[in-house]
Design a protein around this motif. Structure first.
Motif, PDB file in Angstrom:
ATOM      1  N   CYS A 147      52.993 -78.781 -19.403  1.00  0.00           N
ATOM      2  CA  CYS A 147      52.802 -79.754 -20.491  1.00  0.00           C
ATOM      3  C   CYS A 147      54.012 -79.752 -21.423  1.00  0.00           C
ATOM      4  CB  CYS A 147      51.554 -79.414 -21.300  1.00  0.00           C
ATOM      5  SG  CYS A 147      49.989 -79.613 -20.443  1.00  0.00           S
ATOM      6  N   ASN A 148      54.402 -78.568 -21.831  1.00  0.00           N
ATOM      7  CA  ASN A 148      55.476 -78.428 -22.802  1.00  0.00           C
ATOM      8  C   ASN A 148      56.811 -78.944 -22.272  1.00  0.00           C
ATOM      9  OD1 ASN A 148      56.188 -77.155 -25.504  1.00  0.00           O
ATOM     10  ND2 ASN A 148      57.627 -76.081 -24.182  1.00  0.00           N
ATOM     11  N   ASP A 149      57.051 -78.776 -20.971  1.00  0.00           N
ATOM     12  CA  ASP A 149      58.344 -79.126 -20.381  1.00  0.00           C
ATOM     13  C   ASP A 149      58.447 -80.591 -19.964  1.00  0.00           C
ATOM     14  OD1 ASP A 149      59.013 -76.496 -20.688  1.00  0.00           O
ATOM     15  OD2 ASP A 149      58.871 -75.971 -18.561  1.00  0.00           O
ATOM     16  N   TYR A 150      57.329 -81.300 -19.913  1.00  0.00           N
ATOM     17  CA  TYR A 150      57.364 -82.675 -19.399  1.00  0.00           C
ATOM     18  C   TYR A 150      58.169 -83.582 -20.327  1.00  0.00           C
ATOM     19  CZ  TYR A 150      55.676 -87.168 -17.584  1.00  0.00           C
ATOM     20  OH  TYR A 150      55.591 -88.427 -17.049  1.00  0.00           O
ATOM     21  N   ALA A 151      59.186 -84.243 -19.778  1.00  0.00           N
ATOM     22  CA  ALA A 151      60.109 -85.038 -20.589  1.00  0.00           C
ATOM     23  C   ALA A 151      60.220 -86.485 -20.125  1.00  0.00           C
ATOM     24  CB  ALA A 151      61.498 -84.391 -20.573  1.00  0.00           C
ATOM     25  N   HIS A 152      59.326 -86.907 -19.235  1.00  0.00           N
ATOM     26  CA  HIS A 152      59.455 -88.234 -18.629  1.00  0.00           C
ATOM     27  C   HIS A 152      58.393 -89.211 -19.128  1.00  0.00           C
ATOM     28  CE1 HIS A 152      59.462 -91.011 -14.922  1.00  0.00           C
ATOM     29  NE2 HIS A 152      60.626 -91.170 -15.523  1.00  0.00           N
ATOM     30  N   GLY A 153      57.620 -88.814 -20.133  1.00  0.00           N
ATOM     31  CA  GLY A 153      56.477 -89.620 -20.549  1.00  0.00           C
ATOM     32  C   GLY A 153      56.810 -91.011 -21.031  1.00  0.00           C
ATOM     33  N   GLU A 154      57.819 -91.122 -21.874  1.00  0.00           N
ATOM     34  CA  GLU A 154      58.161 -92.426 -22.446  1.00  0.00           C
ATOM     35  C   GLU A 154      58.639 -93.388 -21.363  1.00  0.00           C
ATOM     36  OE1 GLU A 154      60.566 -94.065 -26.393  1.00  0.00           O
ATOM     37  OE2 GLU A 154      60.626 -91.946 -25.840  1.00  0.00           O
ATOM     38  N   ALA A 155      59.510 -92.915 -20.478  1.00  0.00           N
ATOM     39  CA  ALA A 155      60.000 -93.758 -19.391  1.00  0.00           C
ATOM     40  C   ALA A 155      58.880 -94.088 -18.415  1.00  0.00           C
ATOM     41  CB  ALA A 155      61.142 -93.058 -18.662  1.00  0.00           C
ATOM     42  N   ALA A 156      57.999 -93.119 -18.162  1.00  0.00           N
ATOM     43  CA  ALA A 156      56.889 -93.358 -17.243  1.00  0.00           C
ATOM     44  C   ALA A 156      55.954 -94.432 -17.786  1.00  0.00           C
ATOM     45  CB  ALA A 156      56.128 -92.057 -16.991  1.00  0.00           C
ATOM     46  N   GLU A 188      55.412 -83.465 -12.587  1.00  0.00           N
ATOM     47  CA  GLU A 188      55.881 -84.226 -11.434  1.00  0.00           C
ATOM     48  C   GLU A 188      55.310 -83.669 -10.132  1.00  0.00           C
ATOM     49  OE1 GLU A 188      58.912 -84.749 -14.735  1.00  0.00           O
ATOM     50  OE2 GLU A 188      57.703 -83.105 -13.930  1.00  0.00           O
ATOM     51  N   GLU A 189      55.265 -82.347 -10.028  1.00  0.00           N
ATOM     52  CA  GLU A 189      54.696 -81.715  -8.843  1.00  0.00           C
ATOM     53  C   GLU A 189      53.214 -82.048  -8.706  1.00  0.00           C
ATOM     54  OE1 GLU A 189      53.972 -77.117  -7.401  1.00  0.00           O
ATOM     55  OE2 GLU A 189      55.789 -77.580  -8.552  1.00  0.00           O
ATOM     56  N   ALA A 190      52.519 -82.048  -9.828  1.00  0.00           N
ATOM     57  CA  ALA A 190      51.095 -82.380  -9.808  1.00  0.00           C
ATOM     58  C   ALA A 190      50.874 -83.842  -9.427  1.00  0.00           C
ATOM     59  CB  ALA A 190      50.474 -82.088 -11.173  1.00  0.00           C
ATOM     60  N   ALA A 191      51.760 -84.733  -9.864  1.00  0.00           N
ATOM     61  CA  ALA A 191      51.648 -86.144  -9.511  1.00  0.00           C
ATOM     62  C   ALA A 191      51.807 -86.334  -8.009  1.00  0.00           C
ATOM     63  CB  ALA A 191      52.686 -86.966 -10.272  1.00  0.00           C
ATOM     64  N   ASP A 192      52.734 -85.611  -7.405  1.00  0.00           N
ATOM     65  CA  ASP A 192      52.893 -85.678  -5.956  1.00  0.00           C
ATOM     66  C   ASP A 192      51.615 -85.219  -5.251  1.00  0.00           C
ATOM     67  OD1 ASP A 192      55.474 -86.628  -6.184  1.00  0.00           O
ATOM     68  OD2 ASP A 192      56.419 -84.664  -5.906  1.00  0.00           O
ATOM     69  N   PHE A 193      50.958 -84.223  -5.821  1.00  0.00           N
ATOM     70  CA  PHE A 193      49.690 -83.759  -5.256  1.00  0.00           C
ATOM     71  C   PHE A 193      48.632 -84.856  -5.297  1.00  0.00           C
ATOM     72  CE2 PHE A 193      45.439 -82.384  -6.528  1.00  0.00           C
ATOM     73  CZ  PHE A 193      45.016 -81.765  -5.356  1.00  0.00           C
ATOM     74  N   ALA A 203      48.257 -88.101 -14.513  1.00  0.00           N
ATOM     75  CA  ALA A 203      47.863 -89.467 -14.157  1.00  0.00           C
ATOM     76  C   ALA A 203      48.968 -90.460 -14.504  1.00  0.00           C
ATOM     77  CB  ALA A 203      46.565 -89.832 -14.879  1.00  0.00           C
ATOM     78  N   LEU A 204      49.585 -90.284 -15.671  1.00  0.00           N
ATOM     79  CA  LEU A 204      50.673 -91.166 -16.098  1.00  0.00           C
ATOM     80  C   LEU A 204      51.840 -91.099 -15.117  1.00  0.00           C
ATOM     81  CD1 LEU A 204      52.308 -92.913 -18.085  1.00  0.00           C
ATOM     82  CD2 LEU A 204      52.813 -90.807 -19.367  1.00  0.00           C
ATOM     83  N   GLU A 205      52.266 -89.899 -14.782  1.00  0.00           N
ATOM     84  CA  GLU A 205      53.407 -89.737 -13.882  1.00  0.00           C
ATOM     85  C   GLU A 205      53.090 -90.284 -12.487  1.00  0.00           C
ATOM     86  OE1 GLU A 205      57.255 -88.715 -12.650  1.00  0.00           O
ATOM     87  OE2 GLU A 205      56.386 -88.887 -14.669  1.00  0.00           O
ATOM     88  N   THR A 206      51.856 -90.107 -12.042  1.00  0.00           N
ATOM     89  CA  THR A 206      51.449 -90.659 -10.744  1.00  0.00           C
ATOM     90  C   THR A 206      51.541 -92.172 -10.755  1.00  0.00           C
ATOM     91  OG1 THR A 206      49.906 -88.803 -10.450  1.00  0.00           O
ATOM     92  CG2 THR A 206      49.626 -90.711  -9.014  1.00  0.00           C
ATOM     93  N   ALA A 207      51.044 -92.800 -11.823  1.00  0.00           N
ATOM     94  CA  ALA A 207      51.074 -94.260 -11.922  1.00  0.00           C
ATOM     95  C   ALA A 207      52.495 -94.787 -11.968  1.00  0.00           C
ATOM     96  CB  ALA A 207      50.296 -94.711 -13.156  1.00  0.00           C
ATOM     97  N   ALA A 208      53.405 -94.025 -12.586  1.00  0.00           N
ATOM     98  CA  ALA A 208      54.806 -94.449 -12.649  1.00  0.00           C
ATOM     99  C   ALA A 208      55.499 -94.283 -11.306  1.00  0.00           C
ATOM    100  CB  ALA A 208      55.540 -93.646 -13.721  1.00  0.00           C
ATOM    101  N   ARG A 209      55.162 -93.203 -10.596  1.00  0.00           N
ATOM    102  CA  ARG A 209      55.817 -92.914  -9.318  1.00  0.00           C
ATOM    103  C   ARG A 209      55.282 -93.787  -8.179  1.00  0.00           C
ATOM    104  NH1 ARG A 209      57.656 -87.050  -8.034  1.00  0.00           N
ATOM    105  NH2 ARG A 209      58.752 -86.546  -9.953  1.00  0.00           N
ATOM    106  N   ALA A 210      53.985 -94.085  -8.220  1.00  0.00           N
ATOM    107  CA  ALA A 210      53.350 -94.810  -7.122  1.00  0.00           C
ATOM    108  C   ALA A 210      52.486 -95.932  -7.680  1.00  0.00           C
ATOM    109  CB  ALA A 210      52.520 -93.850  -6.278  1.00  0.00           C
ATOM    110  N   PRO A 211      53.098 -96.934  -8.302  1.00  0.00           N
ATOM    111  CA  PRO A 211      52.317 -97.981  -8.953  1.00  0.00           C
ATOM    112  C   PRO A 211      51.409 -98.754  -7.999  1.00  0.00           C
ATOM    113  CG  PRO A 211      54.633 -98.609  -8.785  1.00  0.00           C
ATOM    114  CD  PRO A 211      54.554 -97.152  -8.431  1.00  0.00           C
ATOM    115  N   GLU A 212      51.805 -98.826  -6.732  1.00  0.00           N
ATOM    116  CA  GLU A 212      50.990 -99.548  -5.755  1.00  0.00           C
ATOM    117  C   GLU A 212      49.710 -98.801  -5.408  1.00  0.00           C
ATOM    118  OE1 GLU A 212      53.312 -96.560  -3.491  1.00  0.00           O
ATOM    119  OE2 GLU A 212      53.709 -97.902  -5.199  1.00  0.00           O
ATOM    120  N   ARG A 213      49.594 -97.539  -5.842  1.00  0.00           N
ATOM    121  CA  ARG A 213      48.414 -96.732  -5.527  1.00  0.00           C
ATOM    122  C   ARG A 213      47.433 -96.647  -6.692  1.00  0.00           C
ATOM    123  NH1 ARG A 213      49.605 -93.477  -1.102  1.00  0.00           N
ATOM    124  NH2 ARG A 213      47.334 -93.449  -0.837  1.00  0.00           N
TER     125      ARG A 213
END
Length: 273
Positions: free
Chosen positions: A196-205, A73-78, A103-113
């Motif tokens: 990588c190991n801790d990321y738990a938002h993939g399916e929802a993203a 999530e932090e990397a997606a904000d970057f 990339a996945l988390e970025t697309a989910a957080r900022a779809p307009e971008r």
């Protein structure tokens, strides 16, 4: 090209071309203990075929300063901050391994971008074994050898990204050692693997990205032992309209099958080749 993001310098390779507001933009995001150079063939090609190119070094890696992202999530904000700093409203995102989750988390957080999402050598969950996590922290040189053994399916493919006969194991090992040594304050190897190991938002993203209608590509290595193709089923189930392309390679797709990866990305983005 150098940008100022969150008070730190960030490096992104542009393929030797200045950014042009009239062109679409593509962002390449590397994986754990890599940098922008893993995309050397693909980034240069797209830079010379109508695209603005931003192949980034993540914060705390090589030519980019700052604290390495501790979470996806932090990397997606970057990545969103990178687009802002570059004056880019919308971009195609291409990420490898850890970078694919970013990339996945970025697309989910900022779809307009995000215009396109390409996930290369991906999996979800992207679990890292306790033994490898421990080695990355306490015996990183041993862990580098372990990762290289599992990331490559061949010693010297003809042709590879740097020409026929390139020694993939040696080149990859040298790069990983260089990236690790580039940050004397933080072990970017362990930080990246833990993210990588801790990321738990993939399916929802992925469900959110699919609902927005963003084109999605899964680009997989047929003999990938790090993120085997079967490990994408959780994500592909959430994106039934996604394209799935499998190439004859291991986890190091960009170096083992550079042309196949390039052609898949060109076809996905509608870039003539």
């Amino acid at each position: 090209m150098i940008f100022q993001i969150n008070g730190h310098t960030t490096y992104a390779y542009t393929g030797g071309k200045p950014l042009d507001a009239a062109k679409p933009t593509m962002v390449f995001i590397h994986g754990v203990l890599n940098d922008h150079s893993v995309w050397i063939l693909q980034s240069r090609w797209f830079a010379n075929h109508g695209w603005n190119m931003l192949a980034v070094d993540l914060p705390g890696h090589c030519r980019s300063a700052g604290k390495p992202p501790a979470t996806v999530e932090e990397a997606a904000d970057f990545v969103v901050a990178l687009l802002d700093a570059a004056g880019v409203q919308k971009a195609a995102l291409v990420g490898h391994s850890f970078g694919s989750l970013i990339a996945l988390e970025t697309a989910a957080r900022a779809p307009e971008r995000v215009s396109h999402l390409a996930m290369v050598g991906t999996a979800y969950p992207m679990a890292v074994s306790p033994a490898l996590l421990d080695s990355a922290l306490n015996a990183p040189m041993k862990a580098i050898d372990m990762v290289n053994a599992f990331s490559h399916s061949m010693l010297a493919p003809p042709p590879s990204s740097l020409g026929p006969g390139t020694w993939l194991y040696g080149g990859s090992r040298a790069l990983m050692r260089r990236v690790l040594a580039s940050n004397r304050e933080v072990n970017v190897f362990h930080v990246g693997f833990k993210a990588c190991n801790d990321y738990a938002h993939g399916e929802a993203a992925m469900a959110a990205v699919a609902a927005q209608g963003c084109p999605v590509l899964f680009l997989l290595g047929a003999v990938d032992q790090m993120t085997p193709p079967r490990a994408t089923r959780t994500l592909t189930a959430q994106a039934p309209a996604a394209q799935v392309v499998t190439v004859q390679a291991g986890h190091a797709l960009m170096s083992e099958a550079p042309d196949a990866v390039l052609f898949a990305l060109a076809d996905f983005t509608g870039t003539p080749r």
